[in-house]
Design an enzyme around this catalytic site. Structure first.
Site, short mmCIF file in Angstrom:
data_model
loop_
_atom_site.label_atom_id
_atom_site.label_comp_id
_atom_site.label_asym_id
_atom_site.label_seq_id
_atom_site.Cartn_x
_atom_site.Cartn_y
_atom_site.Cartn_z
N ASP B 66 0.81 -1.22 0.00
CA ASP B 66 0.00 0.00 0.00
C ASP B 66 0.85 1.27 0.00
OD1 ASP B 66 0.56 -0.98 2.67
OD2 ASP B 66 -0.76 0.56 3.47
N HIS B 67 2.12 1.17 0.36
CA HIS B 67 2.98 2.36 0.40
C HIS B 67 3.79 2.56 -0.88
CE1 HIS B 67 2.55 3.42 4.73
NE2 HIS B 67 1.99 2.23 4.70
#
Lengths: 288, 290
Positions: B66-67
């Site tokens: 997600d990053h």
């Protein structure tokens, strides 16, 4: 039942804040079909009320980054959202060649992330995706079906990109054609024959022709607004949804310029110069 | 001159229609620095009026999808939007280990796309990354600088993910700390010592009390809201920006729960439960006319 066609992204490689990358969602009951997955497709899917976990299948038109840069997020989200490991496997259909090569390698870099998440949450480590390649056919051929819904693919003309396809979706409510990226060509006419809605990529060639000569090459492989109008008039398609809009319209006047050019081509039906999440609903074709 | 902190994405792995994946943009004058690149980061940068080829540097906190899942789009768009064919390689600063490994090979798999675009557009260049990998330091250590701006990194506690870091940005206008993903820990306190703005990931642990045990493991490695309040109070940080919000707040009442938790921890400063593109500006430097 109804069939809904929603443009999840109307943008292009050039980033704008309000247009996600290329994508179209077609829904018929529980059958949710996503075509292409450009940037920000996942949030747009959520905004429609669908989600990666609800998709029945994902289809790709061709291997250009703006059409596939959201695929990894979609496939990873299909897995991370499925916290109780209940989701069905997601079929991912794409033309053989560079598009399939991309799909087969796209999870390579995520091994370590998936492994750590699996160790931590005690889940099976891999996203449940089935990659299914097909040879881009010269005319529409069925490549997938579920109940009353059929999906056909045909090659379109987006050279120098090889193996680019468009899709035709048939439901009891009607027929939807999606051009993918292409010049206006007979192949699109075959896909769109008798369609109720055609989702067409659109480029205003007059504008691009004013750019420096070395920036005009994109005119070689996109669909000219006036030719779209001529073809859609010949096919008597009731509704045309324009997307992948170049140049990206900012004002109503910008949008009207697309409409005027399609009208100049002779088309008299409904024209939508789409924003993200614009939706067309096809009538109630069945009393199921 | 002024420095602004813009939250490009307040989301987490579970997608949301309105929240992009994690990311913080720090601007100082013409310098733009992006910290983490979750989904839809390119769109948010466009929303913040950043011309992508002008991006100064990208910093990654750790290797969790997600990053970093928006990095492809940032790197490819940095190239496709560069009409001059002259933009230098994009500096990507990341902790050595799994994060740097991801960056080093992230363009594998895009060759067909890049080649076909190059030939068609007759361009000589190709998307390029200047990867700067650093060993994860156990005290704030400078990892990058440009003019008056210094970026330091330090390990945080996000196990089982190894090599997760937070960042600190010191500018003439003031200092900003970004926790990355972490539990509340002494490392964050060191990183955030004396800062004006602290961007903290936030999870309301109490929300998980009633969920099945299989859902609770995420509490092992995120920051609990009352503990954030306690730490921010001890540090005397004036402004606290909460992001990576779990559970995702949908209403003002949902947001108020985050605020109440942090207040219960003892913090009395400014709390922002951020939405995407929330912007905080650090005082302007008067001698430069603001």
């Amino acid at each position: 039942m109804t069939t809904q066609v929603t443009i999840t992204g109307t943008g292009t490689p050039l980033a704008t804040h309000d247009r996600a990358g290329a994508g179209v969602l077609v829904r018929y009951g529980d059958v949710h079909l996503q075509f292409d997955a450009g940037r920000a497709t996942v949030p747009r899917l959520l905004a429609t009320g669908s989600s990666p976990a609800k998709l029945s299948a994902l289809f790709l038109t061709h291997y250009h980054s703006d059409h596939v840069v959201g695929v990894q997020d979609l496939v990873l989200s299909h897995w991370t959202m499925d916290v109780y490991d209940e989701a069905a496997r997601l079929p991912l259909l794409a033309p053989n060649g560079s598009t399939i090569r991309f799909c087969e390698r796209m999870l390579d870099l995520w091994d370590h992330d998936l492994e750590i998440r699996s160790l931590h949450n005690h889940r099976a480590p891999h996203p449940k995706v089935d990659i299914i390649g097909f040879d881009a056919p010269p005319e529409p051929v069925e490549i997938w079906s579920s109940g009353d819904v059929r999906v056909l693919a045909s090659q379109v003309r987006h050279e120098p990109v090889e193996g680019a396809v468009g899709y035709r979706i048939e439901t009891p409510d009607g027929v939807v054609a999606i051009s993918g990226d292409t010049v206006v060509c007979d192949e699109v006419a075959a896909l769109a024959d008798g369609a109720d809605v055609v989702v067409y990529e659109a480029m205003r060639m007059d504008v691009i022709a004013q750019r420096p000569p070395d920036k005009q090459y994109i005119m070689h492989y996109h669909a000219d607004t006036r030719q779209i109008g001529r073809q859609m008039a010949e096919l008597t398609v009731p509704t045309v949804m324009l997307t992948h809009l170049i140049p990206a319209p900012v004002t109503d006047a910008d949008k009207q310029a697309f409409i005027d050019e399609v009208r100049e081509g002779g088309y008299r039906g409904e024209i939508m110069v789409c924003d993200d999440l614009d939706t067309v609903t096809l009538g109630d074709g069945s009393s199921v | 001159m002024s420095t602004s902190v813009i939250i490009t994405g307040t989301g987490c792995p579970i997608p949301d229609a309105d929240r992009a994946g994690p990311g913080v943009l720090v601007r100082h004058d013409d310098l733009t620095m992006q910290f983490d690149v979750g989904r839809s980061t390119v769109q948010r940068l466009a929303g913040a009026d950043v011309w992508i080829p002008d991006l100064g540097a990208v910093f990654l906190t750790h290797y969790h999808s997600d990053h970093v899942s928006g990095l492809y789009d940032v790197v490819l768009t940095h190239w496709t939007m560069d009409r001059t064919d002259s933009v230098p390689a994009l500096p990507v600063i990341a902790p050595a280990g799994s994060t740097a490994k991801f960056v080093a090979s992230m363009l594998d798999g895009w060759e067909d796309d890049i080649e076909v675009r190059r030939e068609h557009a007759r361009r000589n260049s190709r998307p390029a990354i200047d990867l700067i990998a650093f060993d994860v330091p156990d005290a704030p250590t400078e990892v990058w600088r440009s003019g008056d701006v210094i970026v330091s990194a330090m390990q945080v506690r996000h196990e089982p993910v190894e090599g997760a870091v937070g960042y600190r940005i010191d500018t003439p206008d003031g200092s900003v700390a970004i926790t990355g993903d972490t539990r509340v820990c002494d490392e964050v306190a060191q990183l955030a010592e004396g800062v004006d703005v602290l961007v903290y990931e936030a999870m309301r642990f109490s929300f998980f009390d009633d969920l099945p045990p299989a859902r609770r493991y995420v509490r092992d490695y995120h920051a609990d809201t009352p503990l954030i309040g306690k730490q921010a109070a001890e540090l005397g940080v004036p402004t606290l920006i909460l992001t990576h919000l779990i559970p995702v707040p949908k209403t003002d009442a949902d947001k108020q729960l985050f605020i109440d938790d942090v207040r219960n921890g003892g913090y009395e400063g400014e709390i922002i439960v951020a939405d995407d593109l929330h912007t905080t500006t650090l005082g302007s430097t008067p001698e430069n006319g603001g």
